[in-house]
Design a protein around this motif. Sequence first.
Motif, short mmCIF file in Angstrom:
data_model
loop_
_atom_site.label_atom_id
_atom_site.label_comp_id
_atom_site.label_asym_id
_atom_site.label_seq_id
_atom_site.Cartn_x
_atom_site.Cartn_y
_atom_site.Cartn_z
N GLY A 317 0.82 -1.22 0.00
CA GLY A 317 0.00 0.00 0.00
C GLY A 317 0.85 1.26 0.00
O GLY A 317 0.54 2.23 -0.69
N ALA A 318 1.92 1.23 0.79
CA ALA A 318 2.81 2.40 0.87
C ALA A 318 3.45 2.69 -0.48
O ALA A 318 3.58 3.84 -0.89
CB ALA A 318 3.88 2.18 1.93
N ILE A 319 3.87 1.63 -1.17
CA ILE A 319 4.49 1.81 -2.49
C ILE A 319 3.50 2.40 -3.48
O ILE A 319 3.82 3.34 -4.23
CB ILE A 319 5.04 0.47 -3.00
N CYS A 320 2.27 1.89 -3.49
CA CYS A 320 1.24 2.41 -4.41
C CYS A 320 0.94 3.88 -4.15
O CYS A 320 0.87 4.69 -5.09
CB CYS A 320 -0.04 1.59 -4.27
N LEU A 321 0.78 4.23 -2.88
CA LEU A 321 0.46 5.62 -2.54
C LEU A 321 1.65 6.54 -2.84
O LEU A 321 1.47 7.67 -3.30
CB LEU A 321 0.05 5.72 -1.08
N MET A 322 2.85 6.04 -2.59
CA MET A 322 4.02 6.87 -2.86
C MET A 322 4.20 7.09 -4.37
O MET A 322 4.61 8.18 -4.79
CB MET A 322 5.28 6.22 -2.28
N VAL A 323 3.85 6.08 -5.17
CA VAL A 323 3.92 6.26 -6.62
C VAL A 323 2.97 7.37 -7.07
O VAL A 323 3.29 8.16 -7.96
CB VAL A 323 3.61 4.93 -7.35
N MET A 324 1.80 7.46 -6.44
CA MET A 324 0.86 8.54 -6.75
C MET A 324 1.49 9.89 -6.45
O MET A 324 1.35 10.85 -7.21
CB MET A 324 -0.43 8.36 -5.95
N LEU A 325 2.20 9.97 -5.32
CA LEU A 325 2.88 11.22 -4.96
C LEU A 325 4.01 11.53 -5.94
O LEU A 325 4.21 12.69 -6.33
CB LEU A 325 3.45 11.13 -3.54
N ILE A 326 4.73 10.52 -6.35
CA ILE A 326 5.84 10.72 -7.29
C ILE A 326 5.33 11.25 -8.61
O ILE A 326 5.93 12.16 -9.22
CB ILE A 326 6.63 9.40 -7.49
N ILE A 327 4.19 10.72 -9.09
CA ILE A 327 3.61 11.22 -10.34
C ILE A 327 3.25 12.69 -10.20
O ILE A 327 3.51 13.51 -11.10
CB ILE A 327 2.36 10.38 -10.72
N ALA A 328 2.64 13.05 -9.06
CA ALA A 328 2.29 14.45 -8.82
C ALA A 328 3.53 15.34 -8.81
O ALA A 328 3.52 16.45 -9.36
CB ALA A 328 1.53 14.59 -7.50
N CYS A 329 4.59 14.85 -8.20
CA CYS A 329 5.82 15.63 -8.12
C CYS A 329 6.50 15.74 -9.49
O CYS A 329 7.08 16.78 -9.81
CB CYS A 329 6.77 15.00 -7.10
#
Length: 552
Positions: A317-329
């Motif tokens: 779950g942490a990896i999936c959510l962090m990927v969402m943040l990375i895309i935003a960044c």
Amino acid sequence: MPPKLTAAEIEARDAARLNELGYKQELKRELSSLGNYGVALSVVCISSGLTSLYEYGLNTGGPVVMVWGWVVVALFTMCVALAMAEISSAYPTSGGLYWWAARLSSKRYAPFASWMTGWFNLIGQFAVTAGINYGIASMIAAVITIGTNGSWIPTAGATVGLHIAMCFTQGVANSLGPKVMSTVNSISTWWQVIAPAVIMITMAAKAPTHQPASFVFTHFNNNTGWSSSAYVVVIGILQAQFTLTGYDSSAHMSEETKNAEISGPVGMVMAVLVSSIMGFCFIISFLFCIQDFEATVHSSTGFPVMQILFDSVGNAGAICLMVMLIIACWQCGFASVTANSRMIYAFSRDGAIPGSKYWHKIDVKRQSPINAVWFSVLVASLLGLPSLGNSTAFSAITSVATIGLYISYGVPIFAKLVNRKQFIRGPLHLGRFSDIIGLISVFWIVLITILFVLPPDYPVDPVNMNYACLAVGAVLLGAGGRYAIDARKWFKGPVINLPQDKAEQIELEKDRTLSLDDIEVGSHEKDSQTTSKANQKKHDSKVEVAQIEKTE
């Protein structure tokens, strides 16, 4: 109600207004009002600024400074955004701040004010792009660490390599033309809001426990080594202020925005407003979901936000959510390169950057300044290299970004206050609140400029020294020295790029407009006979101006 203009009429009016300001239309107007707002929102990007500096915030004051510091910074930042938006409505050019500084300063100081504003804005934008992409590199490294169960620990070289790779990908994407730019920004406009919202809701729902409100809103933490709590509080607001920067991108995109006199300033203010609200929610949601404060601060991932996500939703779950943040960044970095390249294009259009003839060149097929894009990418990549030998280089970059941009914000606002009569307001303005908001903005900019050159850790040594003071000093000495040596002889501020005959007609029209304003001001002090003559003169002048427009 006035008749609604067609898209072609709006585009013609935008081009005509740009002509009045001394420039021909060279860039394609691809952005709508929503698109302009999207660029500014993407550059501000709470997902980037807050996550990359979350560790700094936890150590420098902790939750109480992060939460309430955000509120204070957001209020003052909104004042700065309003003051800039008012000027942007009057002068919608890609040059933005440095163009405004020249127009609003007295004739004697206009070239110097324009020169220094341009260089501080340029350096600030380079540093913002570098800060965004170094933050992305740290996030990717944290994801890999979690994904390998801690068997891979990022080195400084690996992080810098990821930083350069991010810069490169954004350069490629920005080289594909305005259609791609518009598409990416359209997606980013919604992603910057949806992604943080999904992350906050998921994390809050899945977290095993939640911190009490007393921890979130009142807990103070000081890992800086400084004994003064007040000192820690004031340097702790860097996290909030670095995040709430870059909204001047709305101005730099003016020449690519439809109905720029309205869309630009609205995009600027809305970006700050939406980011302020979302940022506050983002900060407190992550604070509520901290499971072990000390383990979070000293996370083995090197990234506290990743640790909070891991503790709340588990590995996958942490990896999936962090990927969402990375895309935003990444979208944030893309928009930052876009805005930075337009500033390079505009500043080099006026001959202020070494090699200006290359950076001002427009790719005919894509109607974009491709050379300026890669110049932005190159400098941002190089700014990541100091992190190879100094672990605190990233915080220095964020300080330089904040200081450089806000100095460039402050100069035209201050010039407008000093030379009120030179400002001819646009369709959007602050009315009687203009001066008070301008004064508040200048006060805040002076304050944060002083605060963010102070050392964040004690005892101060060569490793943890805040090198932002040296960087700002280098800009002052470099740009100021160059101006004193030779630029003062040839740099006269923004230079028009219209054909000579067209430029002369525009100057004639501008002079007549100014004379009409003088007539209106003086008419209150004259008798009725003089007023009548002035009105007749005003009417005759308008007829002549209309004849010029008709002839064109």
